[in-house]
Design an enzyme around this catalytic site. Sequence first.
Site, PDB file in Angstrom:
ATOM      1  CB  CYS A 137      50.520  16.404  60.551  1.00 39.62           C
ATOM      2  SG  CYS A 137      51.946  16.818  60.747  1.00 39.62           S
ATOM      3  NE  ARG A 154      45.615  15.679  64.588  1.00 41.93           N
ATOM      4  CZ  ARG A 154      45.541  14.111  64.686  1.00 41.93           C
ATOM      5  NH1 ARG A 154      44.539  13.505  65.222  1.00 41.93           N
ATOM      6  NH2 ARG A 154      46.683  13.339  64.314  1.00 41.93           N
ATOM      7  CD1 TRP A 159      54.224  18.672  66.117  1.00 42.55           C
ATOM      8  CD2 TRP A 159      53.065  20.281  67.129  1.00 42.55           C
ATOM      9  NE1 TRP A 159      54.804  18.876  67.312  1.00 42.55           N
ATOM     10  CE2 TRP A 159      53.960  19.906  67.855  1.00 42.55           C
ATOM     11  CE3 TRP A 159      51.874  21.157  67.386  1.00 42.55           C
ATOM     12  CZ2 TRP A 159      53.992  20.367  69.065  1.00 42.55           C
ATOM     13  CZ3 TRP A 159      51.981  21.944  68.621  1.00 42.55           C
ATOM     14  CH2 TRP A 159      52.986  21.424  69.525  1.00 42.55           C
ATOM     15  CG  ASN A 213      49.999  12.843  61.353  1.00 44.67           C
ATOM     16  OD1 ASN A 213      50.987  12.859  61.757  1.00 44.67           O
ATOM     17  ND2 ASN A 213      49.033  12.038  62.261  1.00 44.67           N
ATOM     18  N   GLY A 214      53.172  11.896  60.295  1.00 42.70           N
ATOM     19  CA  GLY A 214      54.177  10.712  60.718  1.00 42.70           C
ATOM     20  C   GLY A 214      55.515  11.203  60.471  1.00 42.70           C
ATOM     21  CD  GLU A 273      56.465  13.974  86.471  1.00 40.01           C
ATOM     22  OE1 GLU A 273      57.157  14.922  86.908  1.00 40.01           O
ATOM     23  OE2 GLU A 273      55.418  14.015  85.776  1.00 40.01           O
ATOM     24  CE  LYS A 313      52.177  14.872  85.969  1.00 37.89           C
ATOM     25  NZ  LYS A 313      53.343  15.328  85.907  1.00 37.89           N
ATOM     26  CD  GLU A 369      50.951  18.211  88.076  1.00 35.37           C
ATOM     27  OE1 GLU A 369      50.889  19.361  87.846  1.00 35.37           O
ATOM     28  OE2 GLU A 369      51.734  17.318  87.496  1.00 35.37           O
ATOM     29  CG  HIS A 426      69.663   9.881 106.806  1.00 34.45           C
ATOM     30  ND1 HIS A 426      70.590   9.672 107.677  1.00 34.45           N
ATOM     31  CD2 HIS A 426      69.625   9.154 105.838  1.00 34.45           C
ATOM     32  CE1 HIS A 426      71.504   8.733 107.167  1.00 34.45           C
ATOM     33  NE2 HIS A 426      70.938   8.273 106.184  1.00 34.45           N
ATOM     34  CE  LYS A 454      50.692  21.196  79.191  1.00 35.54           C
ATOM     35  NZ  LYS A 454      50.892  19.851  79.937  1.00 35.54           N
TER      36      LYS A 454
END
Length: 610
Positions: free
Chosen positions: A2, A27, A75, A101-102, A483, A487, A490, A506, A605
Amino acid sequence: MCGIIGYIGSKPANEVIFDGLTRLEYRGYDSAGIAVVDKHKIHVRKDIGKLRNIRKLLLDEFESTSSIGIGHTRWATHGRPSAFNAHPHGDCHDSIMVAHNGIIENFMKLRRELAASGHTFKSETDSEVLAHLIEASYQGDLKQAVLQAVKSVEGAYAIAVIHKDHPDKIICARKESPLIVGLGKGENFVASDVTAILQYTRQVVYLDNFEGAEVSREGIKFFNADGNDVEKKSVQIDWNPVAAEKGGFSHFMLKEIFEQPQVIRNTIGGRTSEEEGKIYLEELKLTGPDIYRTQRIVMVACGTAYYAGCVGKYLLESLVRIPVECDLASEFRYRSPLVDANTLVIAISQSGETADTLAAVKEARKRGAKVLGIVNAKESSLTREVDGLVYIHAGPEIGVASTKAYIAMLTALTLLALMLGKIRSVLTPEYVQEKIRELKILPQQIERVLDRKDAIRDIAATCLDARSFLYLGRGFNYPTALEGALKLKEISYIHAEAYAAGEMKHGPIALIDHEMPVMAIVTESDVYDKTISNLKEVQARSGRLLAIATEGDHEITSLTEHVIEVPRVSDIFSPIINVVPLQLFAYYVADLRGLDVDQPRNLAKSVTVE
Ligand code: AGP
């Protein structure tokens, strides 16, 4: 997340606020509103939708030219996107307006108590309780009423408050969520971040936790939680507007990596009861029979979300004792998958728009499976295709390479596993209580890793010419290796491959030489010794060893060229803490190679095509 803005001065408040809200659009939000004080009356206008679509309501046809007001872009976290859930929120008589906000973690309890004492609510949000708490405490002094109100709040807040009988002040306060005050000439501002007010002033004061301010045209009085005056220094902001959106970070990706402690707080916010040892996932919509009928779980996702699903496998099998498979959505959808009414399919997606994941969900439902979505983007396509939902509350993720959404997915999967494990009587309330306690201190443990960013950058600087990397992990951290390698690939365009550490002998061991850096995740766990053995195999072949290890581990330093230490956490939380140094490592390799970290070549994205 928010966005908040407050204005008091000589211009029409709604014009200044609307302009400020447009600068907070990056945001992400789903609704917006503005409230002003005009001749002892509050005028409030708010609605769902983007600012350009509600401009008439908030600007062109706004019925007041008052010069004091507050505004908000929402949001959605608690309560779906809608006009009545949009901020600002009023008390019973709309004498008070609050923009927040929160996340108010104990809002259900507060709402019950306020309703029992006669307060009537107009929204489904956690934020509205703030307006009623202030109303309940108000006896003529707005600052004291706000101070009293926030004392009963657990969770995070940044708030701006106005009252119909106080046309000369805005009261603001913060805990965890950021809030600043902007200093103008004959006018002053309150905002979530400097982006909203840079065009009016570059002189700002950052409020610290449990601080607040009384903002008037003549000046600002800062105070602490007891209401005592505090001295605050202002700073001159020399960022340009684009830099301001990045909060002073050089890239959105770095800003989002540093947002992760707060993201975890937002993901768990309002969903845990430590005293009961219970987890609440309000949109889950899976009934008890659904959960008891489930004989197997299949995770479907793509990319980083798929790796989050792989961590989810270890979490759910360990805490719920149900067999779990992980399937790439692009494979699942074409494999005539063997799923039925006893299968729970969990689809994970930050955007909620990934074509392969959407198709996989449709295929699963066609075959009778129950589908649960673990999603970031509210109201995205995926949220309309599933039977139940767990929103991850990561806020908008601008960097194409996913970081904070991944951490939020892992946090949401941990909450889900604890909840299902308790419902299926695999976990005791005491165990869940202990894990809730550990989850709540995870943000500050991540902050300790973030404090090591300079050392991580120095290590990255030694790897810029590598042609290829091998990432190794075991158990919960095999997906972490996957992951971490993604990162690096990419954003730095250096090839990286991840392997289960036990699998190296192996075949991949043939790759090892002094040219090949090996990044090993070897934090404390019941597979630590086995992983150390694998690393000795690398060392014996003059491989370049880098490691993520637990603080105080002295054995590892004899094996490795560099070690990045992380705080000791339980195995189930190790994927969350261990990925952070890997994100920073990949970021610095890419940045030091001069590449476009936020918009890597060839990437989108959200992959909305097959
Ligand atoms: C992650 O860094 C990538 N940008 C990509 O792999 C992404 O995770 C994948 O496309 C899935 O996106 P989603 O979570 O929005 O479904």
